[in-house]
Design a protein around this motif. Sequence first.
Motif, PDB file in Angstrom:
ATOM      1  N   LEU B   5     -34.960  -0.970   8.852  1.00  0.00           N
ATOM      2  CA  LEU B   5     -35.175   0.002   7.791  1.00  0.00           C
ATOM      3  C   LEU B   5     -34.272   1.203   8.054  1.00  0.00           C
ATOM      4  O   LEU B   5     -34.297   1.768   9.155  1.00  0.00           O
ATOM      5  CB  LEU B   5     -36.646   0.413   7.819  1.00  0.00           C
ATOM      6  N   LEU B   8     -33.093   7.459   4.979  1.00  0.00           N
ATOM      7  CA  LEU B   8     -32.050   8.437   4.695  1.00  0.00           C
ATOM      8  C   LEU B   8     -32.652   9.815   4.423  1.00  0.00           C
ATOM      9  O   LEU B   8     -33.359  10.003   3.440  1.00  0.00           O
ATOM     10  CB  LEU B   8     -31.210   7.994   3.486  1.00  0.00           C
ATOM     11  N   ASP B  10     -31.890  13.906   3.864  1.00  0.00           N
ATOM     12  CA  ASP B  10     -30.838  14.882   3.568  1.00  0.00           C
ATOM     13  C   ASP B  10     -31.427  16.185   3.056  1.00  0.00           C
ATOM     14  O   ASP B  10     -32.608  16.271   2.744  1.00  0.00           O
ATOM     15  CB  ASP B  10     -29.788  14.330   2.595  1.00  0.00           C
ATOM     16  N   PRO B  12     -31.229  18.542   0.043  1.00  0.00           N
ATOM     17  CA  PRO B  12     -30.718  18.546  -1.335  1.00  0.00           C
ATOM     18  C   PRO B  12     -29.850  19.771  -1.633  1.00  0.00           C
ATOM     19  O   PRO B  12     -28.972  19.706  -2.488  1.00  0.00           O
ATOM     20  CB  PRO B  12     -31.984  18.561  -2.183  1.00  0.00           C
ATOM     21  N   TYR B  30     -20.804   5.771  -1.989  1.00  0.00           N
ATOM     22  CA  TYR B  30     -22.064   5.088  -1.700  1.00  0.00           C
ATOM     23  C   TYR B  30     -22.035   3.661  -2.253  1.00  0.00           C
ATOM     24  O   TYR B  30     -22.469   2.714  -1.602  1.00  0.00           O
ATOM     25  CB  TYR B  30     -23.251   5.838  -2.321  1.00  0.00           C
ATOM     26  N   GLY B  45     -32.614  -4.710   0.392  1.00  0.00           N
ATOM     27  CA  GLY B  45     -33.303  -3.879  -0.586  1.00  0.00           C
ATOM     28  C   GLY B  45     -33.029  -2.417  -0.351  1.00  0.00           C
ATOM     29  O   GLY B  45     -32.279  -2.043   0.559  1.00  0.00           O
ATOM     30  N   GLY B  46     -33.637  -1.600  -1.175  1.00  0.00           N
ATOM     31  CA  GLY B  46     -33.441  -0.164  -1.036  1.00  0.00           C
ATOM     32  C   GLY B  46     -33.951   0.533  -2.273  1.00  0.00           C
ATOM     33  O   GLY B  46     -33.878  -0.005  -3.368  1.00  0.00           O
ATOM     34  N   GLN B  47     -34.528   1.688  -2.084  1.00  0.00           N
ATOM     35  CA  GLN B  47     -35.064   2.455  -3.205  1.00  0.00           C
ATOM     36  C   GLN B  47     -34.908   3.933  -2.909  1.00  0.00           C
ATOM     37  O   GLN B  47     -34.916   4.354  -1.749  1.00  0.00           O
ATOM     38  CB  GLN B  47     -36.555   2.181  -3.386  1.00  0.00           C
ATOM     39  N   LYS B  48     -34.785   4.703  -3.981  1.00  0.00           N
ATOM     40  CA  LYS B  48     -34.859   6.145  -3.836  1.00  0.00           C
ATOM     41  C   LYS B  48     -36.329   6.524  -3.948  1.00  0.00           C
ATOM     42  O   LYS B  48     -37.067   5.915  -4.727  1.00  0.00           O
ATOM     43  CB  LYS B  48     -34.078   6.818  -4.951  1.00  0.00           C
ATOM     44  N   ASP B  51     -38.797  12.699  -6.166  1.00  0.00           N
ATOM     45  CA  ASP B  51     -38.405  14.006  -5.645  1.00  0.00           C
ATOM     46  C   ASP B  51     -39.560  14.877  -5.144  1.00  0.00           C
ATOM     47  O   ASP B  51     -39.328  15.868  -4.476  1.00  0.00           O
ATOM     48  CB  ASP B  51     -37.642  14.786  -6.722  1.00  0.00           C
ATOM     49  N   GLY B  79     -35.163  10.934   1.450  1.00  0.00           N
ATOM     50  CA  GLY B  79     -34.824  10.743   0.044  1.00  0.00           C
ATOM     51  C   GLY B  79     -34.880   9.290  -0.404  1.00  0.00           C
ATOM     52  O   GLY B  79     -35.105   9.000  -1.574  1.00  0.00           O
ATOM     53  N   GLY B  80     -34.682   8.374   0.539  1.00  0.00           N
ATOM     54  CA  GLY B  80     -34.670   6.970   0.156  1.00  0.00           C
ATOM     55  C   GLY B  80     -34.464   6.081   1.359  1.00  0.00           C
ATOM     56  O   GLY B  80     -34.330   6.572   2.488  1.00  0.00           O
ATOM     57  N   TYR B  81     -34.473   4.784   1.124  1.00  0.00           N
ATOM     58  CA  TYR B  81     -34.287   3.868   2.246  1.00  0.00           C
ATOM     59  C   TYR B  81     -33.482   2.653   1.817  1.00  0.00           C
ATOM     60  O   TYR B  81     -33.350   2.359   0.624  1.00  0.00           O
ATOM     61  CB  TYR B  81     -35.653   3.417   2.784  1.00  0.00           C
ATOM     62  N   PHE B  82     -32.944   1.981   2.798  1.00  0.00           N
ATOM     63  CA  PHE B  82     -32.333   0.669   2.595  1.00  0.00           C
ATOM     64  C   PHE B  82     -32.950  -0.276   3.601  1.00  0.00           C
ATOM     65  O   PHE B  82     -33.403   0.145   4.673  1.00  0.00           O
ATOM     66  CB  PHE B  82     -30.818   0.716   2.821  1.00  0.00           C
TER      67      PHE B  82
END
Lengths: 430, 120
Positions: B5, B8, B10, B12, B30, B45-48, B51, B79-82
């Motif tokens: 996993l 991510l 950051d 903003p 990206y 997979g991956g999703q944001k 917020d 913020g999200g993952y892959f």
Amino acid sequence: MPVEVNHPSSELVDHLFRTSAGQMVSHLTRLLGPEHLDLAEEVVQDSLLKALQLWPHSGVPDNPAGWLFRVARNAALDAVRHRGLTVEKAPAVTAEILRGALPSVNDVTELEEQLRDDELRMVLMCCHPLLSPDARAALSLKTVGGFSVREIARAFLADEAAISQRLVRAKRQIRELKIRFELPTGRDLVARLDSSLEVLYLMFNEGYAALSGEELVRQELCREALRLAQLLAASSVGIPTAAALVALMAFQAARLPARVDAGGELVLLEDQDRALWDQGLIALGFHHFSMCAEGEAITPYHVQAAIAATHARAQNGEDPDWRMILEYYDQLMELGPSPIVALNRAVALSKVENAAAALSALDPLAHEPALKHYYLLPAVRGQMLVQVGDWEAASQCFREALERPCSEPERRFLQRKQAECRALTEGPRI
Amino acid sequence: MSQYLLLLYDNPANWKNFSPADMQKAIEKYMAWRAKLQNQGILRGGQKLADDVGKVLRSGNPAVRVTDGPYSETKEVLGGYFLLEAPDYPTAVKASRDCPHLEYGGTIEVRQVDDSVPNR
């Protein structure tokens, strides 16, 4: 946890974000009113940011521009509803945003037309004669151009804080003077078009002055100025003068790829490989050049376009029709005499007559205040002196030129010329 | 093969002064990175993440306490993952190393999914 991975759609169209930003800001400014320009910019920036955070994970949506529009419009709607924003005719605005949020397929052409119209109004608003002249170009770039303050500062070799201030002041003037987003009519329209063409011409020239790769953002100015001039020329209020400006810019822009060689060295117009000229832009230039002849008026843009067209007509290895070009410069001197035109005319004169004639024509320019910091005056003089064989005086001219501001490739060119002259002065005579 | 996993994080605010052109360039980077992982066949997979700051549940006496997310004081947010499939940590780390997220000042946490008891 989703196992399925969305496949990314095709790549983004070049300049999509910049172009969309300009369209969206213009569009929302029409809906919200010019007094809410800041809000329009804010929601547009936020929608782009959302895309930046979402798309790397989800993939690019099928219609990226449409996606950005929907997000920006929803944010604008939200602001109208929840921030207690005073928007003239708020219910009508809400209705239009809601209607526009779901354009049917048939409406696409209509929508595109509306967007072009919004951009046109935005340019004309940014170039309002009541706004200070130095703010007009910056404001146009910021709003319809989709440039950031930093990019504008870099493009105009100006300070970021100064550009920022200029923009704040201009926006305040728009609010205080109640400048409208409507198309002006009659005499006002003529004045506004004149001012707009002047701003675009300035924008283009700023960009054209850039020669090296790190100044790429400045060449973006050329592209944007050309795009906006085309927008003006193609609009219902388009006048032949706008077509003349498009022709001039297109011919000039066509030469951009040939101005610097592979080693980053400056290539003079007469030495350029014409095969490198952008044929698409040349064609665009000739198309608009024929369009601009339709009007009665002859403006300096017409004549400058005619000069550029004469250069574009010459084939590789062939001289352009210098006699014709000299005539055009004479005409330019009649329409609007300026030291810069006189300097360029001298170059044409050297081709038609000789370098000695050009030198006499340059003499009266020596103490011209407008050319005091202009490196091309001593540089051209130096070239002419080389042609008459006065190496020592030529070397002195190139040294003078080097003391004035110019780009790196130009500096290296002048240094090369100066070294050549010095070698000829000091070297063994045969 | 194990799953990894990539979380991510950051700030903003880092993006605040990006111009439209800068943002498009970042997205393209990206997307290129993502496409590379896809071509290597390791992206699963991956999703944001949304917020908002999310919710945190803590055990408590007498009742579980639910509060807003942990991000109110920190600037960096998840913020999200892959999700990747890779033979080992070095491979997963190598794939993450050229993620543009790092170039833009973000942080990536790589965690291996513990599959020592196979899932049916």
